[in-house]
Scaffold this active site. Structure first.
Site, PDB file in Angstrom:
ATOM      1  N   SER A 132       0.846  -1.186   0.000  1.00 26.09           N
ATOM      2  CA  SER A 132       0.000   0.000   0.000  1.00 26.09           C
ATOM      3  C   SER A 132       0.881   1.235   0.000  1.00 26.09           C
ATOM      4  CB  SER A 132      -0.880   0.003   1.257  1.00 26.09           C
ATOM      5  OG  SER A 132      -1.557   1.220   1.441  1.00 26.09           O
ATOM      6  N   TYR A 145      -2.743  -0.829  10.454  1.00 24.71           N
ATOM      7  CA  TYR A 145      -2.514  -1.219   9.061  1.00 24.71           C
ATOM      8  C   TYR A 145      -1.143  -0.749   8.587  1.00 24.71           C
ATOM      9  CZ  TYR A 145      -3.729  -1.950   4.109  1.00 24.71           C
ATOM     10  OH  TYR A 145      -3.758  -2.372   2.812  1.00 24.71           O
TER      11      TYR A 145
END
Length: 276
Positions: A132, A145
């Protein structure tokens, strides 16, 4: 026929990747955490079974199933399955961090290590990790995350170095905003783990995070958002190119943030990130 094992195929990026690669002639093993989701994929003609990255037994069984169906060979692995726990870092219980790391990092590594011997024996293979923009830039409310994706990036870079000369290529994909149910799927974990009413950030939860978290799925989108097919296009290159890139950045937002990390001092970058 080339074979690929993909995790997290119930929706979004994993589902698009599975369908696209099958159309390109790959034999796709499209796995999902939930058995009912795997059954739905099987009903549309994909080879699918349940593989829960948080369960060591499920990972072992899933890897064995893929290798068994492929006659002991697997050409590629796309580690895509992951989830988020939105919330301020100081509100994250230890158990919440343990839960997210089991899926987003430990399960990914375990699955990779279980299929690597077959790739080494064949002298060829592709391992692609779906990271990401949050694998190299920290943003508020995303600490759990971010932690897993920063760790995944470091582990993947190390694996790529260690596999030089084996014929096994390792790549990382770094998406930015992608139109998937990812945010909606994070709501139950937020409600499970975050006691926002007792948090010193309570006002910010109500005015910032929760408005975004509970926004309707058909509401306004980020101007940088792209469909899952944008990630799949990079995946195809990582799998089929003779010289796959070590890193693929998807969306303008990801490329902008990568540029800012190089151009700005830390305090200036913090000022930008704090507003996002």
């Amino acid at each position: 026929m080339r074979t690929i094992l993909i995790t997290g195929c119930s929706s979004g990026i994993g589902l698009d990747a599975a369908r696209t690669l099958r159309a390109r002639g790959w034999r796709v093993f499209a796995t999902c955490r939930a058995a009912e989701d795997a059954a739905a994929l099987a009903a549309e003609g994909l080879e699918s079974w349940a593989l829960d990255l948080a369960s060591e037994a499920s990972v072992a069984e899933g890897a064995a199933e893929a290798l068994g169906r492929g006659g002991g060979r697997l050409d590629a692995l796309f580690n895509n399955g992951a989830f988020a726990i939105p919330g301020a870092t100081e509100d994250l219980p230890r158990a919440a961090m343990r839960e997210i790391f089991e899926t987003n990092l430990f399960g990914q590594l375990d699955l990779t290590n279980r299929v690597l011997p077959a790739m080494r024996a064949a002298g060829a293979g592709r391992v692609v990790m779906n990271s990401s923009v949050l694998g190299f830039v920290a943003l508020p409310w995303r600490g759990a995350y971010v932690a897993t994706k920063f760790a995944l990036e470091g582990l993947t870079d190390t694996l790529r170095l260690e596999l030089r000369g084996t014929g096994v290529h390792v790549s990382t994909i770094e998406p930015g905003p992608i139109g998937t149910p990812f945010r909606a799927k994070s709501v139950p974990r937020f409600e499970k783990w975050i006691d926002w009413r007792a948090s010193p950030h309570r006002d910010a939860y109500e005015t910032r995070l929760m408005r975004r978290l509970y926004a309707p799925a058909d509401g306004p989108k980020s101007r940088f958002e792209l469909p899952p097919s944008a990630v799949t296009a990079k995946l195809v290159h990582a799998l089929e190119s003779k010289r796959p890139a070590p890193r693929y950045r998807v969306t303008t937002a990801t490329r902008i943030m990568a540029g800012l990390t190089r151009a700005l001092p830390t305090r200036a970058l913090d000022a930008v990130a704090a507003r996002l």
